[in-house]
Design an enzyme around this catalytic site. Structure first.
Site, short mmCIF file in Angstrom:
data_model
loop_
_atom_site.label_atom_id
_atom_site.label_comp_id
_atom_site.label_asym_id
_atom_site.label_seq_id
_atom_site.Cartn_x
_atom_site.Cartn_y
_atom_site.Cartn_z
N GLU A 103 0.83 -1.21 0.00
CA GLU A 103 0.00 0.00 0.00
C GLU A 103 0.86 1.26 0.00
O GLU A 103 2.01 1.23 0.44
CB GLU A 103 -0.88 0.01 1.26
CG GLU A 103 -2.35 -0.27 1.02
CD GLU A 103 -3.08 0.79 0.22
OE1 GLU A 103 -2.46 1.53 -0.54
OE2 GLU A 103 -4.31 0.86 0.36
N ASP A 107 -4.04 4.59 6.81
CA ASP A 107 -4.55 5.75 7.53
C ASP A 107 -5.47 5.22 8.64
O ASP A 107 -4.99 4.81 9.69
CB ASP A 107 -5.26 6.63 6.50
CG ASP A 107 -5.76 7.95 7.05
OD1 ASP A 107 -5.37 8.34 8.14
OD2 ASP A 107 -6.57 8.60 6.35
#
Ligand code: IMP
Ligand code: MG
Length: 179
Positions: A103, A107
């Site tokens: 990735e 978050d």
């Protein structure tokens, strides 16, 4: 190197230059090379954000993994919608193999958590998570992150694959929002 950029309606300033990014990529690649030597590995970069990181990573990994892109989205503008949509899911090729999900950024962790649950259904030999950026201040899940480039505060960034409403991805340096 450009110090300030404009992406759509927002201004951004230089945050991490290419030279620093590349050093982190090489470090992660050598960790992966060491941990997976001799194993049957499939790298699954998450489109679109991870395309640049995954490309650089494979240049420095010492073996020859298979690559299979996936695509799951959750973001609109600078906010996560919290609803993950599978656009290009994992395939049966993952079965019985060592899968590394690649990735650009973790978050809230909602997208990655969803992807891990989807991937588990295919019964891979192992799953690990590799992300260039990680925002621990927003993290809401509890999966383990195996490889991280850099932990950062909750500021919005673009460049090196990361976008703001589809723009700003192609810069080779990383920029942070300038408010
Ligand atoms: P999460 O589900 O909240 O962990 O969001 C992960 C996805 O949100 C990442 O794959 C990115 O596409 C996007 N994202 C999160 N933070 C940023 C940012 O600072 N800039 C650009 N995209 C981001
Ligand atoms: Mg992404």
């Amino acid at each position: 190197m450009v110090e300030n950029i404009q992406v759509l309606d927002k201004r951004f300033k230089l945050y991490m230059p290419e030279s620093v990014i590349q050093e982190e990529v090489k470090r992660i690649a050598s960790e992966i090379s060491h941990d997976y030597a001799g194993k049957d590995v499939i790298l699954c970069p998450v489109l679109t954000g991870a395309y640049m990181f995954a490309t650089d990573l494979t240049r420095y990994i010492a073996f020859d993994p298979d690559i299979s892109f996936v695509r799951y989205t959750s973001y609109e503008g600078t906010q996560s919608t919290g609803v993950v949509k599978p656009l290009l899911p994992f395939t049966k090729r993952c079965q019985g193999r060592h899968v590394i999900i690649v990735e650009d950024i973790v978050d809230s962790g909602i997208s990655m958590d969803y992807m891990i649950q989807e991937l588990k259904k295919l019964e891979p030999a192992s799953i690990s998570v590799c992300t260039f950026f990680y925002k621990p201040g927003n993290f809401q899940k509890d999966f383990k992150i195996d490889y991280v480039g850099k932990e950062i505060p909750n500021d919005f960034i673009v460049g090196y694959g990361l976008d703001y409403n589809g723009k700003g991805r192609t810069f080779k340096d990383i920029y942070v929002i300038d408010e």
